[in-house]
Enzyme design. Structure first.
Site, PDB file in Angstrom:
ATOM      1  CE1 TYR A   1      -9.268  -2.883   0.552  1.00  0.00           C
ATOM      2  CE2 TYR A   1      -8.637  -0.908  -0.438  1.00  0.00           C
ATOM      3  CZ  TYR A   1      -8.291  -1.888   0.361  1.00  0.00           C
ATOM      4  OH  TYR A   1      -6.839  -2.341   0.864  1.00  0.00           O
TER       5      TYR A   1
ATOM      6  NE  ARG B   1      -6.516 -12.309   4.637  1.00  0.00           N
ATOM      7  CZ  ARG B   1      -7.101 -11.345   4.696  1.00  0.00           C
ATOM      8  NH1 ARG B   1      -6.873 -10.117   3.902  1.00  0.00           N
ATOM      9  NH2 ARG B   1      -7.893 -11.077   5.991  1.00  0.00           N
TER      10      ARG B   1
ATOM     11  CG  ASN C   1      -3.695  -2.347   6.968  1.00  0.00           C
ATOM     12  OD1 ASN C   1      -3.506  -1.864   5.782  1.00  0.00           O
ATOM     13  ND2 ASN C   1      -4.713  -3.158   7.207  1.00  0.00           N
TER      14      ASN C   1
ATOM     15  CD  GLU D   1      -8.873  -8.974  -3.868  1.00  0.00           C
ATOM     16  OE1 GLU D   1      -7.590  -9.368  -3.624  1.00  0.00           O
ATOM     17  OE2 GLU D   1      -9.452  -8.564  -2.989  1.00  0.00           O
TER      18      GLU D   1
ATOM     19  CE  LYS E   1      -3.983  -2.006   2.339  1.00  0.00           C
ATOM     20  NZ  LYS E   1      -5.005  -2.297   3.332  1.00  0.00           N
TER      21      LYS E   1
ATOM     22  CG  HIS F   1      -5.212  -5.825  -0.531  1.00  0.00           C
ATOM     23  ND1 HIS F   1      -6.194  -5.849   0.106  1.00  0.00           N
ATOM     24  CD2 HIS F   1      -5.228  -6.769  -1.409  1.00  0.00           C
ATOM     25  CE1 HIS F   1      -7.221  -6.699  -0.418  1.00  0.00           C
ATOM     26  NE2 HIS F   1      -6.428  -7.341  -1.614  1.00  0.00           N
TER      27      HIS F   1
END
Ligand code: IDP
Ligand code: MG
Length: 150
Positions: free
Chosen positions: A49, A85, A112, A126, A9, A115
């Protein structure tokens, strides 16, 4: 083999964490099959999103993700969605375990760093949003026989 979508990000790019994040994916044994730097448009941010459009943080999330360049990737490997993840850690970096990317590099849920797709279906969606099929490369690595038993 699964493919998943990973993105450093804008905060991760600004903080010089691109190499660190890519390095963690590579050291795990995952294979990068597509990569590019881009600035996400507002329209693309809203599509990426869209599941969060009714949340109170949606407009700040869109501003955040469009605030600077990102590095988008397609990453391949056994159970890639779940494995990435785990490497990324919990959504809120203050709760993410040390050793995870968010656990090691963040303090705020609104910053954070990275992604990663949360399911195979999101990964497909995505990847399709960020990459054309010809931007995704299939290639062999000799080292894979040292990463996978078969
Ligand atoms: P994920 O990125 O771990 O999949 P999601 O729940 O899908 O987490 O949320 C998408 C993104 O929205 C998060 O990565 C984070 O940047 C932002 N976000 C999630 N919850 C909040 C919140 O409560 N406040 C501000 N931003 C949030
Ligand atoms: Mg998510």
């Amino acid at each position: 083999m699964e493919r998943t979508f990973v993105m450093v990000k804008p905060d991760g790019v600004q903080r010089g964490l691109v190499g660190e994040i890519i390095s963690r994916l590579e050291r795990k044994g995952l294979k990068i099959v597509a990569i590019k730097m881009l600035k996400i448009t507002e329209e693309m941010a809203k599509r990426h999103y869209e599941e969060h459009k009714s949340k109170q943080f949606f407009s700040s999330l869109v501003s955040y993700i469009t605030s600077g360049p990102v590095v988008a990737m397609v990453v391949e490997g056994n159970n890639a969605v779940k494995v990435v993840r785990k490497l990324v850690g919990a959504t809120n970096p203050s709760e993410a375990e040390p050793g995870t990317i968010r656990g090691d590099f963040g303090l705020d849920v609104g910053r954070n760093v990275v992604h990663a797709s949360d399911s195979l279906a999101s990964a497909e969606r995505e990847i399709g949003l960020f990459f054309t099929p010809d931007e995704i490369l299939s290639y062999e690595r000799e080292v894979d026989r040292w990463i996978y038993e078969r």
